[in-house]
Design a protein around this motif. Structure first.
Motif, mmCIF file in Angstrom:
data_model
loop_
_atom_site.group_PDB
_atom_site.id
_atom_site.type_symbol
_atom_site.label_atom_id
_atom_site.label_comp_id
_atom_site.label_asym_id
_atom_site.label_seq_id
_atom_site.Cartn_x
_atom_site.Cartn_y
_atom_site.Cartn_z
ATOM 1 N N THR A 155 0.987 -1.044 0.069
ATOM 2 C CA THR A 155 -0.026 0.092 0.258
ATOM 3 C C THR A 155 0.860 1.264 0.069
ATOM 4 O O THR A 155 0.618 1.993 -0.564
ATOM 5 C CB THR A 155 -0.947 -0.028 1.220
ATOM 6 O OG1 THR A 155 -1.734 -1.071 1.337
ATOM 7 C CG2 THR A 155 -1.914 1.313 1.364
ATOM 8 N N GLY A 215 0.892 3.448 -3.125
ATOM 9 C CA GLY A 215 0.423 4.773 -2.993
ATOM 10 C C GLY A 215 1.474 5.844 -3.400
ATOM 11 O O GLY A 215 1.017 6.986 -4.069
ATOM 12 N N VAL A 227 1.316 6.113 -7.167
ATOM 13 C CA VAL A 227 0.131 6.863 -7.519
ATOM 14 C C VAL A 227 0.404 8.429 -7.356
ATOM 15 O O VAL A 227 0.225 9.369 -8.428
ATOM 16 C CB VAL A 227 -1.180 6.729 -6.835
ATOM 17 C CG1 VAL A 227 -2.163 7.710 -6.908
ATOM 18 C CG2 VAL A 227 -1.610 5.049 -7.138
ATOM 19 N N SER A 262 -4.715 2.478 -11.037
ATOM 20 C CA SER A 262 -6.011 2.582 -10.685
ATOM 21 C C SER A 262 -6.840 1.005 -10.837
ATOM 22 O O SER A 262 -7.831 1.026 -10.058
ATOM 23 C CB SER A 262 -7.189 3.494 -11.460
ATOM 24 O OG SER A 262 -7.183 2.977 -12.708
ATOM 25 N N VAL A 322 -5.155 -0.574 -7.468
ATOM 26 C CA VAL A 322 -5.540 0.019 -6.265
ATOM 27 C C VAL A 322 -6.632 1.043 -6.213
ATOM 28 O O VAL A 322 -7.026 1.602 -7.214
ATOM 29 C CB VAL A 322 -4.240 0.895 -5.647
ATOM 30 C CG1 VAL A 322 -3.189 -0.136 -5.178
ATOM 31 C CG2 VAL A 322 -3.960 1.892 -6.342
ATOM 32 N N ASP A 323 -7.451 1.379 -5.149
ATOM 33 C CA ASP A 323 -8.432 2.250 -5.081
ATOM 34 C C ASP A 323 -7.753 3.668 -4.741
ATOM 35 O O ASP A 323 -7.147 3.550 -3.738
ATOM 36 C CB ASP A 323 -9.758 1.912 -4.179
ATOM 37 C CG ASP A 323 -10.526 0.779 -4.643
ATOM 38 O OD1 ASP A 323 -10.636 0.695 -5.944
ATOM 39 O OD2 ASP A 323 -10.861 -0.173 -3.926
ATOM 40 N N VAL A 324 -7.840 4.567 -5.544
ATOM 41 C CA VAL A 324 -7.050 6.154 -5.129
ATOM 42 C C VAL A 324 -8.002 6.745 -4.287
ATOM 43 O O VAL A 324 -9.235 7.231 -4.871
ATOM 44 C CB VAL A 324 -6.690 6.654 -6.662
ATOM 45 C CG1 VAL A 324 -6.213 8.089 -6.071
ATOM 46 C CG2 VAL A 324 -5.635 5.813 -7.305
ATOM 47 N N VAL A 327 -3.967 5.303 -0.756
ATOM 48 C CA VAL A 327 -4.632 4.403 -1.648
ATOM 49 C C VAL A 327 -5.240 3.275 -0.782
ATOM 50 O O VAL A 327 -4.854 3.205 0.482
ATOM 51 C CB VAL A 327 -3.935 3.993 -2.617
ATOM 52 C CG1 VAL A 327 -3.407 5.090 -3.708
ATOM 53 C CG2 VAL A 327 -2.751 3.311 -2.065
#
Length: 453
Positions: A391, A395, A398, A414, A417-419, A427
């Motif tokens: 993570t 992150g 991102v 994306s 991970v969920d941004v 994230v």
């Protein structure tokens, strides 16, 4: 240079972007070297003879390129059955893309390598008849046996040594892991073949090993990518062949000269992909080293150079390095041809504003290299079950992708991970990730976006 029409010879230019100002005691100098080649390949250029700056006459007997297509025919290519059919169709489409006069061959790869066309340890010369014969020969491709990619590459090298063209290229397709050859054996083969030809590698489906495919492309100065849907192979193969046909000069090296006391920290290609060239140096003379860049067409690439200079007092300045694009003298008959060059400087000053400013190009590509590393480390952590580490790394990736405007990489991230907040790199790992999405992100992690001038 030989007396040929200027439009026939690829023209190289070198631009250097750096902040040359150092504070008192400062020793590290960073620069981005942008190399651009124009007027070569299919846009009107003729390939150069190996070891010289003399273009090959298109009307003469020497062709513009030599290409070997390596097609995985191991047993796994039969699952699903459409995969083998797609591979045959893709290879046929690539053969159709060959210009008349280009030398070529097709190799079937399993736990051994077999010449499919033309056979006899030779290359065919592309024309309508030979293209038709080659496509007919593809009908014999069936799936059986194992996978030993080193044997495919070795046969390709043997075939390409018969080529009259200085531009030698391989295209490799695999759908599985290299299970019938040890990693050490494959590494030894890649070390032996480095610099002999360029190779683009593609993994089809999701049962192959990303680090194997990207490692092959990296060692042989080619590209790597995933073709998750076998139905897309024809378009991908055609694109690869068109790019191979667009190469206009072979065996170009980035040559660095440094004065006494200067140490090279690293040399990296940073666009269009990140590739560390530091360990690939070949010493040409005291304080002169060559770094391979492969073949060039109409294109531009960026390199990040970092050198360590001796300490000097305020007001002093020095030439920290000279970067040149050269064609090495393969025949030993004379000095290499210098295509273009740029200078990297160091100036010591007590002007705080001058010494603290970071050159935008250097800052951008430092971030792109960190982005590639963050993705790779994040995916490795995820595979090991270190979800906190994954993570944090992803992150950061991102955050870097958003800050640099690397939209393609941001889209790939994306899917893993969920941004929550791209700006801060906040994230959450997705609970379920499609294997193709994860492999695509890993395969394309080193692709960069060019800095906006």
């Amino acid at each position: 240079m030989a007396n040929f029409a200027k439009s026939q010879v690829p023209q190289f230019s070198v631009e250097v972007y750096q902040n040359e100002y150092l504070p008192e005691g400062g020793r590290e100098v960073n620069a981005i070297v942008t190399v651009t080649s124009t007027g070569g390949g299919t846009s009107g250029g003729a390939p150069l003879r190996a070891g010289t700056a003399e273009p090959v006459d298109r009307a003469g007997a020497v062709p513009g390129a030599a290409v070997v297509l390596m097609v995985d025919c191991s047993g796994s290519m039969d699952y699903p059955p459409a995969k083998m059919r797609n591979a045959r169709e893709a290879t046929a489409a690539a053969i159709d893309t060959l210009r008349d006069g280009v030398e070529f061959a097709v190799v079937a790869g399993t736990h051994r390598a077999v010449e499919v066309y033309p056979g006899g340890g030779r290359l065919a010369t592309a024309d309508a008849a030979h293209r038709a014969q080659a496509k007919e020969a593809l009908r014999s491709l069936t799936a059986s046996g194992g996978t030993a990619i080193g044997t495919w590459l070795s046969l390709t090298d043997t075939l390409l040594t018969t080529a009259r063209s200085p531009i030698r290229h391989g295209i490799l397709l695999t759908d599985g892991r290299n299970e019938h050859e040890s990693p050490a054996d494959l590494r030894a083969t890649l070390d032996r073949l480095a610099g002999r030809f360029t190779c683009d590698a593609r993994g089809v489906g999701t049962d192959w090993e990303v680090k194997e495919v990207t490692g092959i492309a990296s060692a042989l100065l080619g590209t790597a990518d995933i073709v998750a849907d076998p139905a897309q192979l024809a378009a991908d193969f055609t694109g690869m062949m068109e790019k191979a046909m667009g190469k206009g000069v072979a065996d170009v090296a980035l040559r660095l000269w440094t004065p006494v006391g200067v140490e090279i920290q690293f040399v990296k290609q940073v666009a269009p992909t990140v590739e560390d060239l530091t360990a690939r140096r070949t010493d040409a003379a005291p304080r002169i080293g060559d770094y391979p860049t492969g073949s060039w067409g109409d294109e531009s690439r960026d390199y990040h150079l970092c050198v360590r200079v001796p300490e000097a007092g305020i007001g002093r300045e020095m030439l920290a390095a000279r970067a040149s694009l050269i064609i090495p003298d393969a025949m030993g008959a004379g000095a290499p041809e210098v295509l273009s060059q740029g200078l990297i400087r160091a100036v010591w000053t007590d002007d705080l504003a001058a010494t603290t400013g970071i050159n935008p190009q250097v800052a951008h590509y430092t971030g792109q290299a960190e982005l590639a590393q963050a993705i790779q480390l994040g995916l490795d952590a995820r595979k090991l079950g270190d979800f906190d580490g994954a993570t944090a790394r992803l992150g950061r990736a991102v955050q870097l992708a958003a800050a640099s405007g690397n939209e393609d990489t941001a889209k790939l991230l994306s899917k893993v991970v969920d941004v929550v907040d791209a700006a801060t790199g906040t994230v959450r790992l997705k609970a379920k990730v499609a294997e193709a999405d994860e492999m695509t992100l890993e395969t394309r992690s080193t692709k960069t976006v060019r800095v906006k001038r």
